[in-house]
Design an enzyme around this catalytic site. Sequence first.
Site, PDB file in Angstrom:
ATOM      1  N   SER A 121       0.910  -1.785  -0.070  1.00 10.94           N
ATOM      2  CA  SER A 121       0.125   0.164  -0.228  1.00 10.94           C
ATOM      3  C   SER A 121       0.555   0.890  -0.016  1.00 10.94           C
ATOM      4  O   SER A 121       2.210   1.278   0.580  1.00 10.94           O
ATOM      5  CB  SER A 121      -1.537   0.246   1.342  1.00 10.94           C
ATOM      6  OG  SER A 121       0.064   0.051   2.388  1.00 10.94           O
ATOM      7  N   GLY A 122       0.434   1.576  -0.517  1.00  5.73           N
ATOM      8  CA  GLY A 122       1.098   3.585  -0.493  1.00  5.73           C
ATOM      9  C   GLY A 122       2.090   3.065  -1.013  1.00  5.73           C
ATOM     10  O   GLY A 122       2.518   3.131  -1.993  1.00  5.73           O
ATOM     11  N   ASP A 123       3.696   3.644  -0.227  1.00  7.02           N
ATOM     12  CA  ASP A 123       5.036   3.636  -0.751  1.00  7.02           C
ATOM     13  C   ASP A 123       5.408   2.364   0.109  1.00  7.02           C
ATOM     14  O   ASP A 123       6.884   2.741   0.309  1.00  7.02           O
ATOM     15  CB  ASP A 123       5.758   4.754  -0.273  1.00  7.02           C
ATOM     16  CG  ASP A 123       5.378   5.214   1.490  1.00  7.02           C
ATOM     17  OD1 ASP A 123       4.668   5.064   1.920  1.00  7.02           O
ATOM     18  OD2 ASP A 123       6.767   5.726   1.107  1.00  7.02           O
ATOM     19  N   GLU A 124       4.553   1.213   0.522  1.00  7.13           N
ATOM     20  CA  GLU A 124       5.326   0.255   1.001  1.00  7.13           C
ATOM     21  C   GLU A 124       5.582  -0.940   0.186  1.00  7.13           C
ATOM     22  O   GLU A 124       4.226  -1.300  -0.734  1.00  7.13           O
ATOM     23  CB  GLU A 124       4.816   0.003   2.436  1.00  7.13           C
ATOM     24  CG  GLU A 124       5.442  -0.957   2.750  1.00  7.13           C
ATOM     25  CD  GLU A 124       4.304  -1.266   4.323  1.00  7.13           C
ATOM     26  OE1 GLU A 124       5.128  -1.695   5.435  1.00  7.13           O
ATOM     27  OE2 GLU A 124       3.477  -1.233   4.883  1.00  7.13           O
TER      28      GLU A 124
END
Length: 246
Positions: free
Chosen positions: A157-160
């Site tokens: 998710s996101g920047d992971e």
Amino acid sequence: LGLAPLRESHLAGIQETLDGGPRWSGESPLVGPGGRLLETWLSVIMLRNGSQDITQHIRVFSDISTLKAQQRELADQARRDSLTGLPNRRVFGERLRQAAARARRQPQTLAVMYVDLDGFKAINDQLGHAAGDRLLIEVANRLEACVRTTDCVCRLSGDEFTIILEGAGHPDEVHRIAQRILDRLAQPCHIGSDTVHPQASLGAALLVRNEDPDTLCHRADAAMYAAKHAGKGRFVLAETPQTGLA
């Protein structure tokens, strides 16, 4: 066109249905010109006379190849991140469980690596979400370029992001892979007229005896946060409580 062979269990189901009624329907493959497989919906209708003798046997085929292709595409989309095209969290969990099972059957090194961009929110705020999206796509491409085709890069998710490393070998090899990722991600990324210098914190853990995938992920995630707390832009390999594989 030729009717592709059906399993005996399939044929028995058709016969049982027709014995109790006049119609059966279900999916049935057809072999087209050149051996091309067509996906069809088959309806079998039995017509009987007043003595209940079969007078006609009718088969109607409807081409559902396009529908099936659309269904497969939707199923694949549900398993991939819409922005980067990487496998999503659901697929990550499935593949990690499979990799852990293989590691237990045939002892081999299995590592999970967590990758989290540093300062991504600031990039989003300064350059806009479109630029942030382009950066995430570039990061995904760079991560895949740093590992083998047999490894699995996912976006949680996101920047992971996460990476499943099967047969990674000695912990030193995991360190080398991590350093390669850090070096590759640190290269300038040109987004329109702007130049971004990405940086990431990495954490990894090696599977140990009798460890479940959730615990392995927890240790890798904790190592990633340890890298952030240590100054970001670095890698931390979690300490292994015990060695060896089940």
